[in-house]
Design an enzyme around this catalytic site. Structure first.
Site, PDB file in Angstrom:
ATOM      1  N   ASP A 240       0.828  -1.193   0.000  1.00  0.00           N
ATOM      2  CA  ASP A 240       0.000   0.000   0.000  1.00  0.00           C
ATOM      3  C   ASP A 240       0.871   1.256   0.000  1.00  0.00           C
ATOM      4  OD1 ASP A 240      -2.735   1.233   0.466  1.00  0.00           O
ATOM      5  OD2 ASP A 240      -1.679   1.987   2.227  1.00  0.00           O
ATOM      6  N   GLU A 285       1.378  -0.394  -5.008  1.00  0.00           N
ATOM      7  CA  GLU A 285       0.492   0.696  -5.394  1.00  0.00           C
ATOM      8  C   GLU A 285       1.346   1.941  -5.603  1.00  0.00           C
ATOM      9  OE1 GLU A 285      -3.454   3.043  -3.700  1.00  0.00           O
ATOM     10  OE2 GLU A 285      -1.813   2.542  -2.349  1.00  0.00           O
TER      11      GLU A 285
END
Length: 545
Positions: A240, A285
Site C-alpha cells: 500500500d 500501489e
C-alpha cells in the site's frame, strides 16, 4: 531495419525464425516509414528475442464483504476458504487479501498489530488453513502489507506521542506545534495533525500517522514483519502507498532525492525477505506514470498496478473505440525492461477498492463491461479482478459503497450460507440478476464471459505469457494485437462496437492472411475467417491461430 521492441522481459528467451519475427514486427510499427523499411528486408534472416511475461489471474478480496462462514454477517478467512472452489472454477491463480491485521477501522488500513489477525476475520490458524487449501488448488495468496503508516491506536504510536523518551519516539514524525515544516500534503491538505503541544505527520488521515523510514529500527521491523508472514505461508504482498514512504509532500514527492529514497527502501525490503522466500511476489500501489514507476522495478517490486492502462481500457470500452494499447504498452515495457533487467511483470486491472466500480463507470452497460474484460484478460502480466467485478457489481464513492457485500444468492441476504450483511447494499440490490447463483445459470452472463476469457488465457500459452505487439486494422472500432511466445503466436481481435466489422488482415503490411488459418477462440457465434478477411459480430473477441 528499424525495430520497435514492443516487448516485455521476464525470462531469457530463444530466437525466432525470420518469417515469424518479420510478420510480428510489421504489426509493431506505428509509422508508414518504418513499415516501408521493414518491407525492404524481405526474407533476410533476422535473429531477435521474444521475451515472455509468465502470468496468472489474481482476484482482489475484501474479506469483510466476501463470504461469512459463521453467520455473524462479517466475511472471514474461513469464508474465503469455503469459496476457493468458486475461484478455482473461475480460473483464478492467485488471490490478494485486503488488510487482515487487527485495526479499529472496517477497512483495515490502519494497523494496530502487524503480527496479528483481525479477530473479526478469524485466527492465525484460519489463515494457515486458507493458504494450505489454496496451495493445494494451485492458487497463490498475497496479503496487503501497510508499512507507510500505522493506526494512531497502535502501541508504538501511543508510546511515541506520550513520552519524549520512548524508544518509539523517532519511529514517527513528531514536531512541536509551532515547528516550521512543509504543509503541502502529497495527497492534499495539511498532513500535520495537532496533539496537545505537538503535531504529527499523517498524510492520509489523522488516524494513520506516517512511520519514519529514516529510522533504521523502523526499516528493520518492517522487514521482520514481511518475513513473519512469508513464514506463515503467504506468497507475497500488495504494498500500500508504495511511493509515499518518503513522499509526504507535494513539493518534494517527485524530486530525485525522494524517488531515490523510495527505491532504496524497497530494494532493502526485497533483499531482506529474499532469504525467507526468494520468489515472493511483490506488487506495489504506485499511482503515477510509468516514468515514476520504472525505478521501483529495479530489484524491488515485481509489479506495479497499471493505473494509466486501466483508464484506457475503460475509456475504449465506453466509447466503443480501439484504445490503442499495444503500442503504448510496448514503449512502457521497454522502459520497465531496462529498469528491471527483465525481472518485471505488469499488473493490469480495471478498477479496485479505491475507485468507482467498473460497471458504474460504464453506466451499467453489460456489453461494454464484457469488452473491458476481454481487453484486460488478453493482455500480458498478472491481471487483477476486484471481487464482484465478474458479476457486474456496481458502486460509487464513498468507499463503503464500492466495497459492498458480494452477492452470492439470487434471493439476496436471506439466501443462505456465505452471504455477508455487515453493510446494506445501496447499488447491488438486484441479486436475482446480479449474483453468483443467478449468473452461473446463464451462459450469456458477465460471469460466464469472465470464465470463458480466463479459460482461454489458461489454455493458450501466448495469451498467458506472451509478448504483445500491435496490429493495425484501419478500423477505429477494432482493437488487435499479437501475443507471442517462443512456441506460439496468436492474433487477438476485438470488435468494440455494436455493429458488425469486417477487417482486412493483410492491411498495414501484415501477412496475416498466410499466418493465421483458423479461429481458435471466439466469444460469440458468427465470426468468420477467409481470404484474409475476418468478420466480427458486434461486441466480440476472437483469437486467431
Amino acid at each position: 531495419m528499424i525495430i520497435r521492441t514492443c516487448i516485455s522481459n521476464k525470462i531469457a528467451a530463444a530466437t525466432l525464425a525470420a518469417a515469424l519475427l518479420i510478420s510480428v514486427l510489421a504489426g509493431c510499427s506505428s509509422s508508414k516509414n518504418e513499415r516501408e523499411q521493414e518491407k525492404k528486408v524481405g526474407k533476410e534472416a533476422v535473429a531477435a528475442q521474444v521475451d515472455e511475461q509468465p502470468g496468472t489471474v489474481y482476484y482482489e478480496i475484501f474479506v469483510r464483504s466476501f463470504s461469512d462462514s459463521n453467520g455473524d454477517g462479517i466475511g472471514d478467512l474461513n469464508g474465503v476458504t469455503e469459496k476457493l472452489s468458486y475461484l478455482k472454477e473461475l480460473g483464478i491463480g492467485g488471490i490478494w487479501l485486503m488488510p487482515i491485521n487487527p485495526s479499529p477501522s472496517y477497512h483495515g488500513y490502519d494497523v494496530t498489530d502487524y503480527y496479528g489477525v483481525n479477530k473479526d476475520y478469524g485466527t492465525p490458524e484460519d489463515l494457515k488453513k486458507l493458504t494450505n487449501a489454496a496451495h493445494k488448488l494451485g492458487i497463490k495468496v498475497i496479503m496487503d502489507l501497510v508499512v507507510n503508516h500505522t493506526s494512531n491506536e497502535h502501541p508504538w504510536f501511543k508510546s511515541a506521542i506520550a513520552d519524549p523518551k520512548s524508544p518509539y519516539r523517532n519511529w514517527y514524525h513528531i514536531e512541536e506545534a509551532d515547528a516550521q515544516v512543509p504543509a503541502d500534503g502529497a495527497v492534499g491538505g495539511n498532513p500535520w495533525h495537532p496533539f496537545g503541544s505537538l503535531k504529527y505527520l499523517g498524510d492520509f488521515w489523522e488516524g494513520m500517522p506516517d512511520l519514519n523510514f529514516d529510522e533504521p529500527a523502523v526499516r528493520s521491523e518492517m522487514i521482520k514483519v514481511g518475513n513473519y508472514w512469508l513464514e506463515q505461508g503467504l506468497d507475497g504482498f500488495r504494498m500500500d502507498a508504495a511511493k509515499h514512504i518518503y513522499g509526504d509532500f507535494a513539493s518534494t514527492i517527485n524530486t530525485d532525492a525522494v524517488k531515490a529514497s523510495n527505491q532504496k527502501w524497497w530494494q532493502e525490503f526485497r533483499k531482506g525477505i529474499a532469504g525467507t522466500k526468494k520468489d515472493a511476489y511483490i506488487v506495489g500501489e504506485v499511482w503515477d506514470s510509468s516514468v515514476i514507476i520504472a525505478p521501483y522495478l529495479d530489484q524491488a517490486l515485481d509489479s506495479a498496478f497499471n493505473f494509466d492502462l486501466a483508464k484506457k481500457l475503460l475509456s475504449g470500452a465506453d466509447r466503443e473505440q480501439n484504445p490503442d494499447i499495444a503500442f503504448s504498452l510496448g514503449r512502457i515495457y521497454e522502459m520497465y525492461n531496462k529498469s528491471s533487467n527483465g525481472a518485471f511483470v505488469d499488473a493490469p486491472f480495471l478498477t479496485n477498492h479505491d475507485q468507482n466500480r467498473t460497471m458504474s463507470e460504464l453506466g451499467g452497460n453489460v456489453d461494454h463491461a464484457k469488452m473491458a474484460a476481454a481487453l484486460l484478460l488478453t493482455l500480458p502480466g498478472n491481471p487483477f479482478i476486484y471481487y464482484g467485478e465478474e458479476l457486474g457489481m456496481k458502486g460509487m464513492k464513498p468507499d463503503e459503497a464500492i466495497r459492498e457485500p458480494m452477492p452470492w444468492h439470487a434471493s439476496g441476504t436471506a439466501g443462505g450460507k456465505g452471504q455477508t450483511t455487515w453493510e446494506a447494499s445501496r447499488y447491488n440490490t438486484t441479486p436475482n440478476t446480479v449474483s453468483v447463483e443467478a449468473e452461473q445459470a446463464d451462459p450469456n452472463s458477465l460471469l460466464s464471459h469472465y470464465k470463458k476469457l480466463i479459460a482461454w488465457r489458461n489454455e493458450l500459452p501466448a495469451l498467458r505469457d506472451g509478448t504483445i505487439v500491435e496490429k493495425n486494422t484501419d478500423s477505429p472500432a477494432v482493437a488487435a494485437y499479437y501475443r507471442v511466445t517462443n512456441d506460439q503466436k496468436v492474433l487477438v481481435v476485438h470488435n468494440m462496437s455494436k455493429t458488425e466489422q469486417i477487417i482486412d488482415l493483410t492491411s498495414g503490411g501484415n501477412a496475416a492472411k498466410d499466418e493465421f488459418k483458423e479461429i481458435a477462440r471466439s466469444s460469440k457465434d458468427g465470426a468468420k475467417l477467409g481470404e484474409g478477411k475476418l468478420k466480427l459480430p458486434p461486441y466480440s473477441t476472437v483469437v486467431l491461430q
